[in-house]
Design a protein around this motif. Structure first.
Motif, PDB file in Angstrom:
ATOM      1  N   GLU A  34      20.801  31.855 -36.328  1.00 25.46           N
ATOM      2  CA  GLU A  34      20.083  31.923 -34.925  1.00 25.46           C
ATOM      3  C   GLU A  34      21.107  31.540 -33.612  1.00 25.46           C
ATOM      4  N   VAL A  35      21.016  32.323 -32.693  1.00 28.90           N
ATOM      5  CA  VAL A  35      21.929  32.286 -31.543  1.00 28.90           C
ATOM      6  C   VAL A  35      21.065  32.298 -30.271  1.00 28.90           C
ATOM      7  N   MET A  36      21.292  31.404 -29.400  1.00 30.95           N
ATOM      8  CA  MET A  36      20.642  31.249 -28.226  1.00 30.95           C
ATOM      9  C   MET A  36      21.580  31.953 -27.262  1.00 30.95           C
ATOM     10  N   GLN A  37      21.218  33.263 -26.530  1.00 27.94           N
ATOM     11  CA  GLN A  37      21.697  34.035 -25.600  1.00 27.94           C
ATOM     12  C   GLN A  37      20.978  33.796 -24.096  1.00 27.94           C
ATOM     13  N   ILE A  38      22.011  33.606 -23.237  1.00 22.99           N
ATOM     14  CA  ILE A  38      21.347  33.569 -22.008  1.00 22.99           C
ATOM     15  C   ILE A  38      22.185  34.507 -20.948  1.00 22.99           C
ATOM     16  N   LEU A  39      21.699  35.392 -20.380  1.00 21.43           N
ATOM     17  CA  LEU A  39      22.284  36.465 -19.251  1.00 21.43           C
ATOM     18  C   LEU A  39      21.671  36.395 -18.002  1.00 21.43           C
ATOM     19  N   PHE A  40      22.432  35.922 -17.032  1.00 21.47           N
ATOM     20  CA  PHE A  40      21.892  36.076 -15.586  1.00 21.47           C
ATOM     21  C   PHE A  40      22.964  36.427 -14.702  1.00 21.47           C
ATOM     22  N   SER A  41      22.323  36.919 -13.694  1.00 19.97           N
ATOM     23  CA  SER A  41      23.300  37.745 -12.545  1.00 19.97           C
ATOM     24  C   SER A  41      22.819  37.146 -11.253  1.00 19.97           C
ATOM     25  N   LEU A  88      31.135  30.336 -30.844  1.00 21.18           N
ATOM     26  CA  LEU A  88      30.665  30.340 -29.531  1.00 21.18           C
ATOM     27  C   LEU A  88      31.048  31.691 -28.648  1.00 21.18           C
ATOM     28  N   ALA A  89      30.525  31.976 -27.578  1.00 27.29           N
ATOM     29  CA  ALA A  89      31.024  32.953 -26.905  1.00 27.29           C
ATOM     30  C   ALA A  89      30.705  32.816 -25.314  1.00 27.29           C
ATOM     31  N   PHE A  90      31.713  33.136 -24.452  1.00 24.27           N
ATOM     32  CA  PHE A  90      31.313  32.813 -23.097  1.00 24.27           C
ATOM     33  C   PHE A  90      31.753  34.023 -22.274  1.00 24.27           C
ATOM     34  N   PHE A  91      31.307  34.622 -21.496  1.00 20.36           N
ATOM     35  CA  PHE A  91      31.641  35.790 -20.940  1.00 20.36           C
ATOM     36  C   PHE A  91      31.310  35.598 -19.301  1.00 20.36           C
ATOM     37  N   LEU A  92      32.604  35.971 -18.461  1.00 20.03           N
ATOM     38  CA  LEU A  92      32.399  35.586 -17.112  1.00 20.03           C
ATOM     39  C   LEU A  92      32.864  36.889 -16.463  1.00 20.03           C
ATOM     40  N   HIS A 123      27.838  36.752  -3.010  1.00 24.71           N
ATOM     41  CA  HIS A 123      27.788  36.295  -1.556  1.00 24.71           C
ATOM     42  C   HIS A 123      26.733  35.325  -1.275  1.00 24.71           C
ATOM     43  N   GLN A 124      25.739  34.888  -2.149  1.00 25.82           N
ATOM     44  CA  GLN A 124      24.534  34.187  -1.779  1.00 25.82           C
ATOM     45  C   GLN A 124      24.939  32.945  -2.507  1.00 25.82           C
ATOM     46  N   LYS A 125      25.765  32.749  -3.459  1.00 25.17           N
ATOM     47  CA  LYS A 125      25.909  31.553  -4.118  1.00 25.17           C
ATOM     48  C   LYS A 125      27.410  31.253  -4.726  1.00 25.17           C
ATOM     49  N   GLU A 126      28.401  30.537  -4.304  1.00 23.89           N
ATOM     50  CA  GLU A 126      29.727  30.624  -4.521  1.00 23.89           C
ATOM     51  C   GLU A 126      29.896  29.904  -6.065  1.00 23.89           C
ATOM     52  N   LEU A 127      29.061  28.983  -6.313  1.00 28.60           N
ATOM     53  CA  LEU A 127      29.210  28.206  -7.678  1.00 28.60           C
ATOM     54  C   LEU A 127      28.250  28.200  -8.509  1.00 28.60           C
ATOM     55  N   ALA A 128      28.553  29.269  -9.570  1.00 31.89           N
ATOM     56  CA  ALA A 128      27.615  29.541 -10.627  1.00 31.89           C
ATOM     57  C   ALA A 128      28.137  30.212 -11.671  1.00 31.89           C
ATOM     58  N   MET A 129      27.412  30.423 -12.672  1.00 32.05           N
ATOM     59  CA  MET A 129      27.920  30.953 -14.088  1.00 32.05           C
ATOM     60  C   MET A 129      27.088  32.260 -14.123  1.00 32.05           C
TER      61      MET A 129
END
Length: 277
Positions: A172-179, A133-137, A183-189
């Motif tokens: 096979e690895v599923m990768q999702i990147l979003f930004s 697994l990998a998780f980046f914040l 200031h528009q949304k306080e709770l997100a990943m």
């Protein structure tokens, strides 16, 4: 094949609000494949893949490009409409807010569920728990132009790994990147790397009386990767808008003492499996 295709309708957006359908499109960008070939590539049952291919074809994100006769069987080859499929910038502004939010919520919920399932499985690995697994914040300070340039560079890095190379240890690895602007949304990943290893989950149900089965129920089961084992005493009614492929992809076992009301092809299929162990 087009190089870029823009999604301009809610129907198309709904069609790709499913991670499996995104994978199907990705695997049909380079060359056309039959449903059987695609199922082998994805490691899934052809019936399940066939349903999703049909849904993507309906909204013109996949197209039938060739038919071949082999051993008396007509093989159908499908290909993605374009190498890159983007959402039109004007689509979200033209939709009702609830529709746009629901489309994105569905996709993110699947990503969340897939990651959590993979996380649980990785923790059971006594040799190297969590190694797959990998998780980046991250918090970045960029202008809009810099953000677009960064995303472009990331996409270029991915290109080398977007096709199977058949090398030892490859998975096979599923990768999702979003930004998002914080200031528009306080709770997100802001960013996630997700391994898609969600297992199939049989769901057993016993019911007495009248059992109605509708399209929404079966599509939910398909989305959650569940195989239904139904045992019914009484009357079973399959809604008239339920396609045969959806029943085939979701109902794995069917036992009935009573009467079945369904379209002829669905009726024959379910009745044929009534006495299977």
């Amino acid at each position: 094949m087009l190089d870029v295709y823009e999604i301009t309708s809610l129907e198309q957006l709904r069609a790709i609000s499913d991670l499996l359908r995104v994978r199907i499109l990705d695997n049909l960008k380079e060359k056309p494949l039959t449903v059987t070939q695609l199922a082998e590539l994805l490691g899934m049952a052809p019936a399940k893949v066939h349903y999703h291919v049909r849904e993507l074809e309906k909204v013109q994100l996949l197209k039938l490009v060739e038919t071949r006769e082999k051993g008396g069987i007509l093989e159908k080859y499908y290909q993605a409409v374009a190498r890159n499929i983007n959402v039109s910038k004007g689509l979200f502004s033209s939709l009702h807010q609830d529709e746009a939010v629901e489309g994105i919520r569905q996709l993110l919920n699947q990503a969340r569920d897939g990651y959590l399932t993979a996380f649980e499985l990785e923790l059971q690995d006594t040799q190297a728990p969590g190694a797959g697994l990998a998780f980046f914040l991250s918090r970045l300070y960029v202008t809009r132009d810099e953000m677009q340039e960064l995303l472009k560079r990331i996409a270029q890095l991915y290109e080398a790994y977007e096709k199977p190379r058949r090398i030892e240890g490859e998975q096979e690895v599923m990768q999702i990147l979003f930004s998002y602007p914080e200031h528009q949304k306080e709770l997100a990943m802001p960013a996630a790397l997700i391994t898609d290893t969600q297992p199939e989950q049989p769901e057993q149900e016993a019911s007495v009386g009248v059992r109605h089965i509708n399209r929404h129920e079966l599509e939910q089961a398909l989305q959650q990767n569940k195989h239904l084992h139904l045992s019914i005493v009484g009357l079973c009614i399959i809604a008239s808008d339920v396609p045969f492929e959806l029943v085939q992809a979701t109902i794995e076992k069917f036992s009935l003492v009573g009467r079945l009301q369904a379209a002829p092809d669905i009726y024959d299929y379910l009745m044929s499996m009534r006495h299977q162990p």
